[in-house]
Design a protein around this motif. Structure first.
Motif, short mmCIF file in Angstrom:
data_model
loop_
_atom_site.label_atom_id
_atom_site.label_comp_id
_atom_site.label_asym_id
_atom_site.label_seq_id
_atom_site.Cartn_x
_atom_site.Cartn_y
_atom_site.Cartn_z
N UNK A 10 48.03 12.35 -1.32
CA UNK A 10 47.95 13.10 -2.57
C UNK A 10 48.48 12.17 -3.66
N UNK A 11 47.69 11.96 -4.71
CA UNK A 11 48.08 11.03 -5.77
C UNK A 11 48.14 11.75 -7.11
N UNK A 12 48.86 11.14 -8.02
CA UNK A 12 48.96 11.61 -9.40
C UNK A 12 48.60 10.46 -10.33
N UNK A 13 48.21 10.82 -11.52
CA UNK A 13 47.94 9.80 -12.52
C UNK A 13 49.19 8.94 -12.69
N UNK A 14 48.99 7.63 -12.73
CA UNK A 14 50.11 6.71 -12.89
C UNK A 14 50.63 6.15 -11.59
N UNK A 102 53.18 -10.32 -17.88
CA UNK A 102 51.88 -9.68 -17.68
C UNK A 102 50.80 -10.54 -18.33
N UNK A 103 49.88 -11.00 -17.51
CA UNK A 103 48.80 -11.85 -18.00
C UNK A 103 47.59 -11.03 -18.45
N UNK A 104 47.25 -10.03 -17.69
CA UNK A 104 46.11 -9.17 -18.00
C UNK A 104 46.45 -7.74 -17.60
N UNK A 105 46.60 -6.82 -18.57
CA UNK A 105 46.90 -5.43 -18.22
C UNK A 105 45.71 -4.69 -17.61
N UNK A 106 44.52 -5.22 -17.86
CA UNK A 106 43.29 -4.59 -17.37
C UNK A 106 42.39 -5.69 -16.80
N UNK A 107 42.86 -6.30 -15.71
CA UNK A 107 42.15 -7.44 -15.13
C UNK A 107 40.88 -7.04 -14.40
N UNK A 108 40.84 -5.84 -13.87
CA UNK A 108 39.66 -5.33 -13.16
C UNK A 108 39.81 -3.81 -13.04
N UNK A 109 38.67 -3.11 -12.99
CA UNK A 109 38.75 -1.66 -12.83
C UNK A 109 37.43 -1.10 -12.31
N UNK A 110 37.53 0.09 -11.76
CA UNK A 110 36.35 0.87 -11.37
C UNK A 110 36.68 2.32 -11.69
N UNK A 111 35.71 3.01 -12.29
CA UNK A 111 35.92 4.36 -12.80
C UNK A 111 35.02 5.38 -12.12
N UNK A 112 35.34 6.64 -12.33
CA UNK A 112 34.53 7.73 -11.78
C UNK A 112 34.79 7.98 -10.31
N UNK A 113 36.00 7.71 -9.87
CA UNK A 113 36.37 7.86 -8.46
C UNK A 113 37.09 9.20 -8.28
N UNK A 114 36.78 9.88 -7.19
CA UNK A 114 37.44 11.15 -6.91
C UNK A 114 38.82 10.92 -6.30
N UNK A 115 39.83 11.53 -6.90
CA UNK A 115 41.20 11.47 -6.38
C UNK A 115 41.59 12.87 -5.91
N UNK A 116 42.13 12.96 -4.72
CA UNK A 116 42.54 14.23 -4.10
C UNK A 116 41.35 15.15 -3.83
N UNK A 117 40.19 14.57 -3.65
CA UNK A 117 38.96 15.34 -3.39
C UNK A 117 39.18 16.19 -2.13
N UNK A 118 38.71 17.43 -2.14
CA UNK A 118 38.92 18.31 -0.97
C UNK A 118 38.45 17.65 0.34
N UNK A 119 39.34 17.62 1.31
CA UNK A 119 39.03 17.05 2.61
C UNK A 119 39.17 15.54 2.70
N UNK A 120 39.57 14.90 1.61
CA UNK A 120 39.71 13.44 1.58
C UNK A 120 41.16 13.04 1.80
#
Length: 158
Positions: A10-14, A102-120
């Protein structure tokens, strides 16, 4: 080269995990996706259908009414959980540091991922962080190179 730490079931933002690679510290953190679209607006075929040309077509075969009813109930449960904010869409954002800088605060990212999705179990969040790691390291190396190449000219000005 992977993160040894893992995101919780179970995760939270941050929430974040970190690893050390080649003198760099890489931090992967969960950032809430700011797109307000509901799951059925984001995903073609979210709602099940009996029509072959629909994205949510459940497929031919026996017991289609039961399969449709089950798929419909699952989709409704997912929507209900999303409305109750029991799960959310997020991005996995990797930042990279070297010797505490800190060299890059946003060095790589991927969006639109389900967090805490039911059954995951949120294992996919770890997979994404691991897949983004090479990109973040490349960005970190490039940032460090830029920083080091500008250091002599800045020192000469002082």
């Amino acid at each position: 080269m992977t993160f040894r730490e893992r995101f919780d079931r179970y995760v939270c933002e941050g929430d974040s995990i970190a690893c050390e690679v080649d003198g760099f510290r890489v931090i992967a953190r969960i950032v809430r996706d700011d797109c307000p679209d509901a799951p059925d607006q984001r995903q073609d075929g979210f709602w099940p259908s009996l029509y072959i040309n629909d994205p949510g077509f459940i497929g031919p075969g026996n017991n289609f009414r039961e399969r449709l009813a089950k798929a419909q109930a699952e989709a409704e449960a997912v929507m209900d959980a999303w409305r109750k904010d029991e799960w959310f869409y997020c991005g996995i954002v990797l930042a990279i540091e070297c010797e505490g800088v800190e060299l890059e605060p946003h060095a790589a990212s991927l969006w639109g991922i389900e967090a805490n999705y039911p059954g995951s179990d949120n294992a996919y969040l770890n997979e994404v962080a691991d897949e983004l790691l090479p990109e973040a390291l490349e960005a970190g190396r490039a940032a460090l190179k830029r920083l080091l190449s500008s250091a002599p000219s800045q020192a000469a000005r002082a």
